[in-house]
Design an enzyme around this catalytic site. Structure first.
Site, mmCIF file in Angstrom:
data_model
loop_
_atom_site.group_PDB
_atom_site.id
_atom_site.type_symbol
_atom_site.label_atom_id
_atom_site.label_comp_id
_atom_site.label_asym_id
_atom_site.label_seq_id
_atom_site.Cartn_x
_atom_site.Cartn_y
_atom_site.Cartn_z
ATOM 1 N N GLY A 175 0.793 -1.231 0.000
ATOM 2 C CA GLY A 175 0.000 0.000 0.000
ATOM 3 C C GLY A 175 0.819 1.271 0.000
ATOM 4 O O GLY A 175 0.246 2.361 -0.085
ATOM 5 N N GLU A 213 4.687 -6.349 2.088
ATOM 6 C CA GLU A 213 4.046 -7.003 0.941
ATOM 7 C C GLU A 213 3.685 -5.984 -0.151
ATOM 8 O O GLU A 213 2.514 -5.814 -0.496
ATOM 9 C CB GLU A 213 2.788 -7.729 1.437
ATOM 10 C CG GLU A 213 2.208 -8.695 0.450
ATOM 11 C CD GLU A 213 1.049 -9.433 1.088
ATOM 12 O OE1 GLU A 213 1.249 -10.601 1.450
ATOM 13 O OE2 GLU A 213 -0.045 -8.845 1.232
ATOM 14 N N PRO A 214 4.671 -5.284 -0.667
ATOM 15 C CA PRO A 214 4.383 -4.219 -1.620
ATOM 16 C C PRO A 214 4.147 -4.733 -3.042
ATOM 17 O O PRO A 214 4.671 -5.778 -3.435
ATOM 18 C CB PRO A 214 5.673 -3.392 -1.598
ATOM 19 C CG PRO A 214 6.741 -4.411 -1.308
ATOM 20 C CD PRO A 214 6.105 -5.434 -0.405
ATOM 21 N N ARG A 271 2.943 -1.877 -5.795
ATOM 22 C CA ARG A 271 3.194 -0.633 -6.519
ATOM 23 C C ARG A 271 4.630 -0.099 -6.421
ATOM 24 O O ARG A 271 5.241 0.213 -7.430
ATOM 25 C CB ARG A 271 2.221 0.434 -5.972
ATOM 26 C CG ARG A 271 2.261 1.761 -6.704
ATOM 27 C CD ARG A 271 1.349 2.773 -5.990
ATOM 28 N NE ARG A 271 0.081 2.192 -5.617
ATOM 29 C CZ ARG A 271 -0.991 2.151 -6.393
ATOM 30 N NH1 ARG A 271 -0.955 2.702 -7.585
ATOM 31 N NH2 ARG A 271 -2.103 1.589 -5.974
ATOM 32 N N ARG A 286 -6.303 3.125 -15.081
ATOM 33 C CA ARG A 286 -6.224 3.816 -13.790
ATOM 34 C C ARG A 286 -6.850 5.221 -13.792
ATOM 35 O O ARG A 286 -7.550 5.582 -12.841
ATOM 36 C CB ARG A 286 -4.784 3.864 -13.276
ATOM 37 C CG ARG A 286 -4.158 2.462 -13.085
ATOM 38 C CD ARG A 286 -2.900 2.479 -12.253
ATOM 39 N NE ARG A 286 -3.196 2.790 -10.873
ATOM 40 C CZ ARG A 286 -2.908 3.920 -10.280
ATOM 41 N NH1 ARG A 286 -2.272 4.861 -10.936
ATOM 42 N NH2 ARG A 286 -3.236 4.126 -9.025
ATOM 43 N N CYS A 311 -14.888 3.382 -28.206
ATOM 44 C CA CYS A 311 -16.158 4.043 -28.464
ATOM 45 C C CYS A 311 -16.863 4.284 -27.141
ATOM 46 O O CYS A 311 -17.878 3.660 -26.824
ATOM 47 C CB CYS A 311 -17.008 3.177 -29.394
ATOM 48 S SG CYS A 311 -18.395 4.096 -30.041
ATOM 49 N N GLU A 312 -16.272 5.153 -26.339
ATOM 50 C CA GLU A 312 -16.819 5.470 -25.019
ATOM 51 C C GLU A 312 -16.179 6.777 -24.558
ATOM 52 O O GLU A 312 -14.947 6.897 -24.544
ATOM 53 C CB GLU A 312 -16.514 4.321 -24.050
ATOM 54 C CG GLU A 312 -17.079 4.569 -22.705
ATOM 55 C CD GLU A 312 -17.481 3.311 -21.924
ATOM 56 O OE1 GLU A 312 -17.595 2.216 -22.503
ATOM 57 O OE2 GLU A 312 -17.694 3.453 -20.712
HETATM 58 N N1 LLP Z 1 -1.294 -7.134 -0.316
HETATM 59 C C1 LLP Z 1 -2.616 -7.279 -0.523
HETATM 60 C C2 LLP Z 1 -3.376 -8.245 0.250
HETATM 61 C C3 LLP Z 1 -3.258 -6.481 -1.493
HETATM 62 O O1 LLP Z 1 -4.569 -6.606 -1.688
HETATM 63 C C4 LLP Z 1 -2.504 -5.548 -2.253
HETATM 64 C C5 LLP Z 1 -3.140 -4.734 -3.294
HETATM 65 C C6 LLP Z 1 -1.114 -5.453 -1.994
HETATM 66 C C7 LLP Z 1 -0.559 -6.258 -1.010
HETATM 67 C C8 LLP Z 1 -0.212 -4.501 -2.740
HETATM 68 O O2 LLP Z 1 -0.604 -3.174 -2.608
HETATM 69 P P1 LLP Z 1 0.278 -2.009 -3.266
HETATM 70 O O3 LLP Z 1 1.610 -1.998 -2.548
HETATM 71 O O4 LLP Z 1 0.469 -2.337 -4.685
HETATM 72 O O5 LLP Z 1 -0.506 -0.779 -3.059
HETATM 73 N N2 LLP Z 1 -5.577 -1.364 -8.929
HETATM 74 C C9 LLP Z 1 -5.292 -0.405 -7.879
HETATM 75 C C10 LLP Z 1 -4.568 -1.020 -6.711
HETATM 76 C C11 LLP Z 1 -5.291 -2.219 -6.129
HETATM 77 C C12 LLP Z 1 -4.526 -2.862 -5.019
HETATM 78 C C13 LLP Z 1 -5.075 -4.207 -4.685
HETATM 79 N N3 LLP Z 1 -4.382 -4.841 -3.607
HETATM 80 C C14 LLP Z 1 -4.505 0.769 -8.484
HETATM 81 O O6 LLP Z 1 -4.254 0.764 -9.689
HETATM 82 O O7 LLP Z 1 -4.171 1.716 -7.784
#
Ligand code: LLP
Length: 411
Positions: free
Chosen positions: A217, A258-259, A261, A299, A329-330
């Site tokens: 996150g 647990e990253p 992004r 996104r 087409c949107e």
């Molecule tokens: N762990 C779990 C259980 C998760 O559900 C997620 C992301 C992560 C780790 C990794 O999170 P991150 O470090 O990537 O923020 N599609 C959205 C993001 C959805 C995230 C879903 N879960 C976007 O494009 O911003």
């Protein structure tokens, strides 16, 4: 963005060789991004952010483990060389395909519901399990990616932990892991609260817990004016928690991050070809129309997310605020939009058909969320190896490859 992604001529060469829209990943940048997490005992990559095999291999070679959420991701993780013991399956419930893979590979499960515990016990018998906890609050760059609180479907509600503890005991499951992920795009306001609430959970499972995961996150600075995530503060609060908990339980508790992004966002670029320009009259907008759309990268449409867009090879041509829109087409098919679709034009020069734009920082949740809407292909993906060599890592995937079979099936 880093390394050869800066080299506009090189990127234009890749677009000429492989066509557009084209994703390009800098694997050297992915590898370097692991450095952000050096303070943690272990790093588990959230495969959903980008499941390209080159990306997965790079992170495995860098020492990361991985977290998966579907049978498809399990297959990709295995193909990239992750051993079953390095893979954790996170879910609030499992579909049939996932159940088979989890059972066959005996994967460790991070269970987000009481039902999941029953599934795990019936699939794999007695063994170790992790609990994903919903601590009752959450945060994220958008409401849609906030995964804690009373309105989130994720995790075991914190007040249910005592009953889940009893249930796990009855099922013969040892709770060795505790996990929390309150959302994506965290700014860090809730770190103290989250650590505190994990402390309560650790006390409840003191007899068996060996690993705490603080989830992912961590936010990425998409705008040049955004503050980078304060990893120093985040890590030190969690590490202090880990040290306290290790004393309480009388054994060393491992702290895992647990990253998704932050490991891949800056390592990806989407290259798209300009098809033309149009304007909507006085006081209106000027559009650059390109061959990528929200089927290639969703996104901005989904979250009002900002991605910097630049013209390749345009030097210092004068710019003016322009909208960038795709071929679907949107009318929502616009890259330059904020939340609720408000226009957020970006400074771009006038463009000729055939010129290229780069959409930046799309390594996370770019290709991973692409679709075949309007019967358009998924973009091809190129990787740049750390030595600077580029290679096609996945061709474009055309949904019409099954057209003949579809016709036969209808006969
Ligand atoms: N762990 C779990 C259980 C998760 O559900 C997620 C992301 C992560 C780790 C990794 O999170 P991150 O470090 O990537 O923020 N599609 C959205 C993001 C959805 C995230 C879903 N879960 C976007 O494009 O911003």
């Amino acid at each position: 963005m880093s390394g050869r992604l800066h080299d506009e001529e090189f990127i234009a060469g890749l677009a000429a060789a492989h066509g557009t829209p084209l994703y390009v990943y800098d694997l050297g940048a992915v590898r370097r991004n692991l450095e952000h997490f050096h303070a943690f005992d272990s790093v588990r990559y959230a495969v959903k952010a980008n499941s390209n095999l080159g990306v997965l291999r790079t992170l495995r070679e860098g020492g990361a483990r991985c977290e998966v959420v579907s049978a498809g991701e399990i297959a990709r993780a295995r193909a990239a060389g992750f051993e079953p013991g390095e893979v954790v399956y996170t879910a609030d419930l499992m579909d049939h395909r996932a159940r088979e893979s989890v059972r066959d590979l005996r994967l460790h499960v991070n269970a987000g519901s009481a039902t999941m515990l029953e599934q795990v016990a019936s699939l794999c018998g007695p063994g170790d399990v992790t609990l994903r906890i919903n601590p009752g609050f959450g945060e994220g760059h958008d409401e849609k990616v906030t995964t804690g609180g009373a309105h989130s479907k994720h995790g075991i509600w914190h007040e249910e932990l005592p009953s889940v503890r009893a249930q796990a005991q009855e099922l013969g499951l040892r709770v060795t892991g505790l996990h929390v992920h309150i959302g994506s795009g965290l700014e860090g306001h809730l770190v103290e609260r989250t650590v505190e609430s994990m402390g309560d959970a650790v006390a409840l499972f003191a007899e068996t817990v060996t690993r705490v995961s603080c989830g992912g996150g961590m936010s990425y600075p998409y705008r040049t004016t955004d503050e980078p995530f304060d990893m120093g503060r985040f890590a030190s609060l969690w590490l202090a928690g880990r040290d306290r908990w290790s004393e309480v339980v009388g054994r060393r508790v491992e702290l895992e991050a647990e990253p998704g992004r932050l490991l891949v966002a800056n390592a990806g670029m989407l290259v798209t070809e300009v098809c033309g320009m149009k304007s909507t009259g006085a006081g209106g907008a000027t559009f650059v129309l390109v061959d990528a759309g929200f089927h290639s990268m969703i996104r901005p449409l989904l979250y009002g997310a900002f991605h910097r867009i630049t013209a390749l090879g345009a030097g210092d041509r004068p710019t003016s605020p322009k909208m960038v829109a795709g071929p679907l087409c949107e009318s929502a098919d616009v890259f330059t939009q904020g939340k609720a679709g408000v226009p957020v034009p970006q400074p771009l020069p006038d463009m000729e058909p055939g010129e290229l734009l780069a959409i930046h920082d799309v390594g996370a949740y770019g290709a991973a969320m692409a679709s075949c809407y309007n019967s358009r292909p998924l973009p091809a993906e190129v990787v740049i190896h750390p030595d600077g060599e580029a290679a096609l890592a996945r061709p474009a995937i055309d949904p019409n490859q099954f057209l003949e079979r579809e016709r036969e099936m209808l006969r």
